[in-house]
Design an enzyme around this catalytic site. Structure first.
Site, mmCIF file in Angstrom:
data_model
loop_
_atom_site.group_PDB
_atom_site.id
_atom_site.type_symbol
_atom_site.label_atom_id
_atom_site.label_comp_id
_atom_site.label_asym_id
_atom_site.label_seq_id
_atom_site.Cartn_x
_atom_site.Cartn_y
_atom_site.Cartn_z
ATOM 1 C CG HIS A 123 -1.975 -1.035 1.228
ATOM 2 N ND1 HIS A 123 -2.814 -1.265 0.156
ATOM 3 C CD2 HIS A 123 -2.309 -1.959 2.176
ATOM 4 C CE1 HIS A 123 -3.634 -2.284 0.448
ATOM 5 N NE2 HIS A 123 -3.338 -2.722 1.648
ATOM 6 C CG ASP A 160 -2.722 -8.527 0.606
ATOM 7 O OD1 ASP A 160 -1.990 -8.898 1.529
ATOM 8 O OD2 ASP A 160 -3.760 -7.838 0.788
ATOM 9 C CG HIS A 162 -6.453 -5.487 1.687
ATOM 10 N ND1 HIS A 162 -5.974 -6.491 2.502
ATOM 11 C CD2 HIS A 162 -7.560 -4.997 2.279
ATOM 12 C CE1 HIS A 162 -6.770 -6.592 3.566
ATOM 13 N NE2 HIS A 162 -7.741 -5.704 3.462
ATOM 14 C CG ASP A 246 -4.889 -10.119 3.254
ATOM 15 O OD1 ASP A 246 -4.687 -10.566 2.107
ATOM 16 O OD2 ASP A 246 -4.635 -8.945 3.577
#
Ligand SMILES: [Zn+2]
Length: 339
Positions: A123, A160, A162, A246
């Site tokens: 991120h 991931d 996200h 995740d």
């Protein structure tokens, strides 16, 4: 040969109750050290990534800010992203571990390796730390591969749950780094739509796969459909993976409902695509906040790196959700990217 950069910074303490916490690495360490099938791993030490390497991606202002906050006793950069006195060193060592894996792969004869560190990185944008991430390890590694090893093309695959927004931002206009991210649509940070496909000279070099909640292990088939042709067309010298876990059904932050088997199989698809192009493979730990699941995923991934035919130990069982129809998404990706 597969290599492991196992980073000794469990010491970096966390905010109380924060999901991105040192216990994540403790669980992974215990799983690896308790698995005699992983004794064949070579280990490399990274050290802290040099300022010069970080500045290939990040602004001096961001790096100065994180360093000063750590030296000043710590604080928060946003609602999710904390800095402790150890964080500057910990983040640079997590990044340095991945650079050591890249060195082992591109100059040391290793076919692949996994840097297991924290905090995660995908991120972190060139000028902004966010989403638990202080520096963007995979972005720094891609630039390191180009600057230090002469790699011309680097493929980044982000599995991931996200969206890897920071990585996308770092290379959005750059045709030499192809960024492929699969992620749950609508989840933090709400970017990564299908039509975010790169800009300028980098048009087409960003591929987003926004997924419905409870996609489950059907994601493996989507990877099989789109990743090999993308890799064959791009011909990467190196494949770097944002290996977040995740997307597992028991993860407290994600809702994609994959199994450990499905997640390890995703890595397997990437590994096959890298092998088919003669490219090395360097993985970097991102998310994964159920520590038992995370440990099983990392150990399973390492066994897969050592032996592509190795069965997956999946103590948490299958994904138990009806397979959604991803054919429309797959077709949109094929149409948009001319596959
Ligand atoms: Zn994540």
């Amino acid at each position: 040969m597969a290599v492991l950069a196992f980073l000794d910074h469990d010491a970096g303490h966390a905010e109380p109750g924060h999901p991105e916490r040192p216990a994540r690495l403790g669980a992974v360490r215990a799983a690896i050290e308790g698995d005699e099938r992983l004794t064949g791993l070579a280990r490399v030490e990274g050290g802290a990534a040099a300022r010069e390497a970080l500045e290939r991606v990040h602004t001096a202002a961001l790096l100065d800010r994180v360093e000063a906050l750590a030296e000043g006793g710590g604080g928060v950069l946003d609602a999710d992203t904390y800095v402790t006195p150890a964080s500057w060193d910990v983040a640079r060592r997590a990044c340095g571990g991945l650079l050591a894996v890249v060195d082992a792969v591109l100059a040391g004869g290793a076919a692949g390796g996994f840097a297991v560190g924290r905090p995660p990185g995908h991120h972190a944008a060139p000028d902004q730390a966010m989403g638990f991430c202080l520096v963007n390890h995979v972005a720094v590694a891609a630039r390191h591969a180009q600057a230090a090893h002469g790699a011309e093309r680097v493929l980044v695959v982000d599995l991931d749950a996200h969206h890897g927004n920071g990585t996308q931002d770092a290379f959005y206009d750059d045709p030499s780094v192809l960024v492929v991210s699969s992620h749950q649509a609508g989840l933090y940070p709400s970017t990564g739509a299908l039509d975010e496909a790169g800009g300028g000279a980098g048009a087409g070099a960003t591929v987003n796969l926004p997924l419905p909640a409870r996609t489950g292990d059907a994601l493996v088939d989507l990877y099989r459909a789109v990743l090999p042709p993308l890799a064959a067309r791009f011909r990467p010298d190196l494949v770097v993976v944002s290996a977040g876990f995740d997307a597992h059904r028991l993860d407290p932050l994600g809702g994609l409902s994959l199994s450990v088997t499905g997640l390890v199989d995703l890595v397997g698809v990437v590994q096959e695509a890298a092998d088919a192009q003669g490219a090395g493979l360097a993985l970097s730990l991102e998310g994964g906040y159920n520590t038992g699941v995370l440990a099983a995923c990392v150990a399973g991934t390492l066994r897969r790196l050592l032996d592509p035919t190795a069965p997956v130990d999946d103590p948490f069982g299958p994904s138990r959700c009806p397979a959604p129809d991803l054919t429309t998404l797959a077709q949109h990706v094929r149409d948009l990217h001319g596959l």
